[in-house]
Structures are given as C-alpha cells and as structure tokens.
Scaffold this motif. Structure first.
Motif, PDB file in Angstrom:
ATOM      1  N   UNK A  23     -38.945  84.613 -92.505  1.00 53.77           N
ATOM      2  CA  UNK A  23     -39.384  83.697 -93.567  1.00 53.77           C
ATOM      3  C   UNK A  23     -38.807  84.108 -94.912  1.00 53.77           C
ATOM      4  N   UNK A  24     -38.527  85.390 -95.046  1.00 55.72           N
ATOM      5  CA  UNK A  24     -37.927  85.869 -96.289  1.00 55.72           C
ATOM      6  C   UNK A  24     -37.179  87.163 -95.983  1.00 55.72           C
ATOM      7  N   UNK A  25     -36.418  87.629 -96.940  1.00 59.30           N
ATOM      8  CA  UNK A  25     -35.738  88.919 -96.782  1.00 59.30           C
ATOM      9  C   UNK A  25     -36.102  89.821 -97.959  1.00 59.30           C
ATOM     10  N   UNK A  26     -35.910  91.097 -97.726  1.00 58.86           N
ATOM     11  CA  UNK A  26     -36.159  92.088 -98.781  1.00 58.86           C
ATOM     12  C   UNK A  26     -34.942  93.003 -98.849  1.00 58.86           C
ATOM     13  N   UNK A  27     -34.563  93.377-100.065  1.00 60.94           N
ATOM     14  CA  UNK A  27     -33.530  94.407-100.158  1.00 60.94           C
ATOM     15  C   UNK A  27     -33.772  95.298-101.364  1.00 60.94           C
TER      16      UNK A  27
END
Lengths: 278, 249
Positions: A23-27
């Motif tokens: 649903x989303x990404x994180x970096x």
C-alpha cells in the motif's frame, strides 16, 4: 495500510507492481539523498506509484554531540521535495566523537539521557515542521541503566511530545533477550501515541540471544504479538522490513497479505470511521 | 546539553569499543553481548568497503586488506552521514597515510581512485546537460561532452590489469575517462593516450579542436598529417558511445 521497505534489490519489481504490491513504501532519506542516475529515476517512479514514508538512519538523536544542522537541512529539503509527511527515526545513537558508525547503539536508560533526547527531538520537530515518530530499538545489552526501558521510553514521549514507532519484532526480541513480558511492556506504553508500526524477522543466534536481522520471515509468535497489540491501537500504517536474504517476492507479498488480513480483522470493525494516518 | 559527564563517557566508551574492539570493560554492560555490537559495526563498515572496492578486495592480499580496514575503522572518524560516501574517506585515508608504501602496493592509490570514481559517478546527482546539436564542424565548433565524467591519470593501468606483476611491469602515464550514460545510468570508461586526455580536458574547458591542435607542439606532440583526422575519428566514435554529446548551437 501495509507497506514495505523500498530496497534496491527489488525496486524494479515494486515499481512494476506485479509480484509485489504494497500500500505504501518506506525508505531512508540517507540512502537516497543527493543521488542521481539510474536510482534517481527509479526513485521518482516509485514515488509516483506509491505513498511514501521516510525512516531515517543517521539523525543519532542520542548522540552526546550537537545535532548536525547541515544534515537536518538536507533531510528537510528531501522530505519537502517528495512531500513526505511521516518521518521516523530511532531512539538510539549512531554517531559519537563525530564518527558515524552506521548502526544503532543503545542509549543508557537514564534521566539525563531522557532530557537530552527529548530536547533534541523537540529541536528536530521544530526545524522539520513535522512530528517525529521515534522507534523503540532492539538492544542486546542494557548500558548502565538507572531506570527501566519502558519508563525511559514513556518519559521521552511525555517530555518531547513525539509519536512512537512501535516495532513489534523489536519488543519481542528485547523481551526475549532481557527476559521480560512483551505484552506487559506494550501495555505500559502510551499507546495513543503510536503513529507507526514496524514488523520484521529476526535470527536466534544463541539459546539466550536473538539478533534483529530483518533477514528472515516474521515468525508466528511475532504475528501473535502484533495481533494482540493492534487491538489496543487506533489504525496506523504497518511496515514490513526485509533487508537481507530477500526471498522470492510472492513470499514477501504473502507476509504483506497476512499483516493486512490481521489489520482488517481488527481495525475495520472497531475503527470503521477512523481514517489512516497517511 | 543535558547529558551528565558520566553518561557521556559511557556512550563514548561504548562507541569506541565498537570501532576499535578494544577496552571491552564498560560500566553496566554485559561484555558477551557487547561484542555483538562490535561485530555489527565492523561488518557494516567492511562490507561497504568491499562493495565499493571489489577489485581491490578481490586482488589485494587478504591480510593487508584486513589490516587496512582495521586501521581505518579504529582510527578514522567517518564524517559522511551517507554510508555510500564513506569509501571516499577510506581512499583519502589511504593516501594521507601512504598506504601504498606502508603495504608495498605501489598501485594502491590508483586502484582506489579508479574504483571510487566509478562508484561516485554511478551515484552522483544529475548534472544539467547543455543544449547541443548533433552535427557541426569538428575543428571549429565548440564540442560538448557528457558533463558526468571523471578524467583520471594513473601511474599503473588499474583499469585493465589486476595482478601485481603485470601492473608493476607497466608503470607509466595512463589516462582514463569515466562517464555516465545518460539513459541507463551505467558508467563506462575509455582509456586515453596522453594527447587524447589533453584534448578531452581542453574540450571540457570549451576550447575548440583547432585551437587545441595549435597547442600540440608545445606538448611535444608530433603533429603528423593525420593527427587532426585521427582525433576527429576518435571523437566521432565517442559520439556513438555518448561521451561526446554534439556541438554548441
């Protein structure tokens, strides 16, 4: 919403969205700031496709030395450029004597450290014009502790006004390594301040020691702790972290699905009218 | 600062142990658990160096490489908050401490420089591409080159040899131009003669080829009948390989 850490190993597959579709990404801003070429292009494609949260590595909120203002300026500029609202970091330190160690070291559980960290969190929040969401880190030895871990965390949240990133696997790892009850620990946290959850796998390297590797699948007891925990929380974004031993992507999608199914089971019923945090 | 001197000292001792592996006795810490932190910090640093300098890591004697990484981790305070830039500090540290002499690896600086340039070019921020037209007069128009480049001069041909014996046999003046392909982001390199390295440097400074050719005798370059045409042939080839963009409009 259930997301995954954006990693170069499967960046193209994430952008394609066929084998894996979070649903989303994180970096981590540190891994993507001041980058050009191939990876910048992929980053732009990923940001166009998915909502993004950022999870920093080098803030070193627990460092004895002053905050790195130049670093803060660059992070803020990066967050502004990509319109990222949620910026999280770690209750730890990764820099001392002006030397970066690129790993998360445990801060002594002491009241002077609470005051030091809380003051710095406030400085960062003011500068960033965003709330900081601070992660409870895994640790393998206490360091000259004068108070309990949970009191240390609670006091930082109270004094700084920050939100909490509850890494359920970290709590499981810490509870095992330091022989306390994970549920009791979580119960004592200011759960209304939890703004974000992390989930990951770990590795048991000794009969009495687990290392938080992010290199294995999440184990059932951690899923159980997660399910128990989210029943006590308002809906927040949940992230699957996988940094090493990347499996076939359908296996990662399976972990995302399982997390999502648990979230839907508990949050869709009791919080039907409560929106997510992103 | 709200930290007490005691807490500060404990944090300092903890981090110093992680970097050096020495003085494991720290107040209120389980020594057996502490060693895991040392291992993790050291592994992060050494794995980043091995990834940044794969040729050096694969070809230098293991004990020398281990000694270098140990020395660097123990005595150098890494300033970069981005792990990928830390290897530049390793290269700089190697030069400042004359590791080429200390470890008897005369080509070490060249090799680290070459590998760092490749990594830096691959990751570096995009530079604006100047406006250009694909066709023009090679002698009299300003030739525009790919702005994402590094022009390096070596004593040893580290761009093509990896074994010590072959490197030492070919000591001389070597020139390599690395550049990043705009579309793919991949880094390419081309080996240059001293003359072509000079030409590239001057073209980057905006000098026309005809003006550069006039200067050739002062460089002890023998101006043959074919020097201009050979140079243009080379530049045409480089246009197909995206080092030469074209001509200033």
């Amino acid at each position: 919403m259930v997301g995954i850490g954006f990693r170069r190993e499967f960046a193209e597959e994430l952008i394609a969205g066929e084998l894996i579709r979070p649903d989303f990404i994180e970096f981590a801003p540190e891994n993507w700031m001041h980058i050009g070429g191939h990876w910048k292009k992929l980053l732009h494609q990923a940001v166009e496709k998915y909502p993004v949260l950022c999870h920093g590595l080098s803030l070193s909120i627990g460092s004895p030395e002053p905050l790195d203002q130049e670093f803060l300026r660059h992070v803020k500029s990066f967050l502004d450029e990509y319109q990222i609202q949620l910026y999280s970091e770690h209750i730890s330190y990764s820099k001392c004597d002006n030397a970066h160690m690129y790993d998360l070291l445990p801060v002594p559980f002491r009241m002077d450290a609470v005051r030091h960290i809380s003051s710095r969190i406030q400085q960062v929040q003011d500068f960033m014009e965003r709330p900081l969401v601070m992660e409870i880190v895994s640790y393998y030895t206490p360091v000259a502790a004068e108070m309990s871990e949970v009191d240390f965390i609670c006091e930082i949240v109270r004094q700084s006004g920050c939100q909490l990133l509850l890494d359920v696997n970290n709590v499981y790892v810490n509870a095992f390594n330091h022989q306390y009850d994970a549920k009791e620990f979580i119960s004592q946290l200011p759960l209304d301040k939890v703004g974000y959850i992390h989930m990951a796998g770990h590795e048991k390297v000794l009969p009495d020691l687990i290392i938080d590797t992010h290199g294995e699948a999440i184990i059932d007891p951690v899923y159980d702790l997660f399910e128990w925990t989210i029943q006590r929380l308002k809906p927040v974004p949940v992230l699957l972290e996988r940094d090493l031993n990347i499996p076939q992507l359908p296996a990662l999608q399976g972990e995302l699905n399982r997390l999502k199914s648990i979230c839907n089971k508990h949050w869709s019923i009791s919080h039907a009218l409560v929106g997510g945090n992103i | 600062m709200h930290l007490s001197a005691e807490t500060y000292n404990i944090q300092q001792a903890f981090s110093r142990y992680c970097l050096t592996g020495k003085n494991r006795r720290i107040t209120g810490v389980q020594p057996d658990r502490l060693s895991w932190y040392r291992e993790m910090v050291f592994n992060i640093l050494t794995e980043a160096l091995e990834a940044a300098f794969p040729i050096a890591y694969a070809n230098l004697p293991q004990r020398k490489w281990d000694s270098m990484t140990q020395d660097f981790c123990s005595h150098h305070a890494c300033k970069s908050y981005q792990l990928w830039k830390m290897p530049l500090e390793f290269y700089t540290y190697a030069v400042e401490h004359s590791w080429d002499e200390k470890y008897d690896i005369p080509y070490l600086n060249d090799l680290l420089s070459f590998e760092w340039a490749e990594l830096e070019l691959y990751n570096m921020e995009d530079l604006p591409t100047p406006a250009f037209v694909p066709q023009g007069n090679w002698l009299h128009d300003v030739i525009l080159l790919n702005p994402e480049y590094r022009l390096l001069a070596f004593k040893y041909p580290v761009q093509k040899e990896t074994t010590r014996r072959k490197l030492l046999q070919q000591v001389g003046a070597w020139f390599v131009l690395l550049y990043r392909i705009p579309v793919t982001g991949q880094v390419q390199f081309v080996e240059l003669s001293p003359w072509l390295a000079f030409v590239a440097e001057q073209l980057y400074a905006g000098i026309t080829l005809s003006d550069i050719l006039e200067y050739a005798p002062q460089l002890n370059i023998t101006v043959t009948d074919t020097l201009a045409s050979d140079t243009i042939t080379f530049l045409r080839e480089m246009q197909t390989r995206q080092l030469v963009l074209g001509f200033q409009p």
